[in-house]
Scaffold this active site. Sequence first.
Site, mmCIF file in Angstrom:
data_model
loop_
_atom_site.group_PDB
_atom_site.id
_atom_site.type_symbol
_atom_site.label_atom_id
_atom_site.label_comp_id
_atom_site.label_asym_id
_atom_site.label_seq_id
_atom_site.Cartn_x
_atom_site.Cartn_y
_atom_site.Cartn_z
ATOM 1 N N CYS A 161 0.989 9.112 4.374
ATOM 2 C CA CYS A 161 0.490 8.446 5.572
ATOM 3 C C CYS A 161 1.693 7.799 6.268
ATOM 4 C CB CYS A 161 -0.542 7.387 5.204
ATOM 5 S SG CYS A 161 -1.114 6.465 6.658
ATOM 6 N N ASP A 163 1.865 4.971 7.551
ATOM 7 C CA ASP A 163 1.855 3.519 7.329
ATOM 8 C C ASP A 163 3.214 3.051 6.789
ATOM 9 O OD1 ASP A 163 1.416 1.034 5.727
ATOM 10 O OD2 ASP A 163 -0.652 1.324 6.361
ATOM 11 N N HIS A 232 -3.410 6.460 0.607
ATOM 12 C CA HIS A 232 -3.129 5.152 -0.006
ATOM 13 C C HIS A 232 -4.337 4.230 0.050
ATOM 14 C CE1 HIS A 232 -2.488 2.926 3.886
ATOM 15 N NE2 HIS A 232 -2.325 4.165 4.303
ATOM 16 N N CYS A 243 -6.099 2.290 4.151
ATOM 17 C CA CYS A 243 -5.513 3.092 5.228
ATOM 18 C C CYS A 243 -6.240 2.813 6.554
ATOM 19 C CB CYS A 243 -5.631 4.572 4.887
ATOM 20 S SG CYS A 243 -4.817 5.618 6.107
HETATM 21 ZN ZN LIG Z 1 -2.673 5.043 6.114
#
Ligand SMILES: [Zn+2]
Length: 508
Positions: A161, A163, A232, A243
């Site tokens: 991801c 992030d 995650h 997430c």
């Molecule tokens: Zn995420």
Amino acid sequence: MNTLKRRVAMQTRGAPSAPRDVAPGNPACVLGPGQDCRHALVDDQANQRLFAYEQGVRARFAGIVDMLRGISALQHEPDFEHQAQRIALQRLQWELPGELLRNAWVRGLDMRALHAHCQFHAARQCVRLAAQEQAPWRDALPLQAALLAECGFHTVDISPCADGRLQGVVPYVLRMAQDEHVLVKAYAGAMFDVEADMADWAQRELERLNGAFDHLPGARQGLRYLKIAIYHFSSAHSTQQGCAFHASNDRQAVESAAARLDELRVAIERSHGVGAAPDVLLIGLDTDLDALRIHLPDGDGDVNAYRYVDTAELYRDSLGLDAQDARERIAARIDELQHMDGWGQGYGTMRDGMRRLVLALAEANLSQIEYVIRHHAGRYAVIGHDEEFVCAGETLPELQLRNLFYFAHLDTVEEGAADLDVGMRIFRALNLRQGLSVPILVHFTYSSRVPGSRERAALRARRVRDAIVARYQALAEQGLLHCRMALSDRQGQECCEFLQDPDSGSAH
Ligand SMILES: [Zn+2]
């Protein structure tokens, strides 16, 4: 509420204003008084070197605010510009834009512009010094190209991801060396682009057929392409700090990533024939602890949301054993899980190379679990967002550290608008609330082997920068948005070079 708004609401609710760690310590390490978390399979020396690197990078950004506070107090001194440049060079090793300093006595210092300028330079400094600063630990990482080849893979293509908490996932969490055999492309929610991955797969398979990987161990037996998706979750605040793309819905995060991996396999088999599909692996990351859920493929190579091994559990169960016994315990647990019934049941067991890779990943992650226990009090102090800047366009592969930047992967602002909006919401809480602007580094790569490639990348960067300024016009007009454009050559020397443009230093 539509999906995007729901995502954004979940993102900002728990973001930086969330309470600092109120959760108990790391569940991987529950001990009696006087006992110590030291696992026999952990590489303590590598952990110390990785921590020294982390401290160095964080200090580069942390020093900016102190330096700016210092020069702010001097802005009415007669030789202010000279003094400010001397302090900046001494503390940060780069100069400040002269025009911002020269006008200070009339308009006051534009601290937001200076702050953004320094964030961009700190990022570039980290990129340019990466080879030197990462050298002490890069070769100590256990998952190198030779081991991956011994497990049967010529290429490992990883999509975590986007992030910021997953930015350090390759060297820190997976303990994998990032070289030409490891491709990393982050996407919001780990929702990688199937068509783009098919192109990457085709390119690497062509290289394999041309003999590019013949020097690797196991090449004679046939090496394969491996795709890994990393979703995650947060074990301490599962409904708030999971997430954002999946609205902190863990089940949706894992099932979506598993489905995307299936789509890639189906797409390649339909296009290139049965047996052509790459191997796949699904991994979940607990961003509080950096522990993993490694989903175990079955005999058909299929992954399942419910069949996984939890490395925090492995750490706890094998703590106190010697290295050999700990390895046997871990292998026995993984083999036991391969035969599970119910929702997680698969058909047969994974092939030997994949099993070896899973064992290597599980063992390597024990070091990261202990890294968090030893250097971050068992659970990260900031379990939510704490990024320094936004990177839009193509990522900076040299920057590998948790929460260093929020990444919005895009070729055009239109297609990346949802990701950018999530990033802006995060920075509304991180920066705007404190009166600081949002620094956005627009970064693209090009190939110096391809005629005209640099010019096209520069044009794309300008187009994206202009579209970002237009999309967040109100912020830009208030001096609360600063964009900088940078280019890197995928084959040559140019590395995160800022594009000279009259408007590039400031978006207002
Ligand atoms: Zn995420």
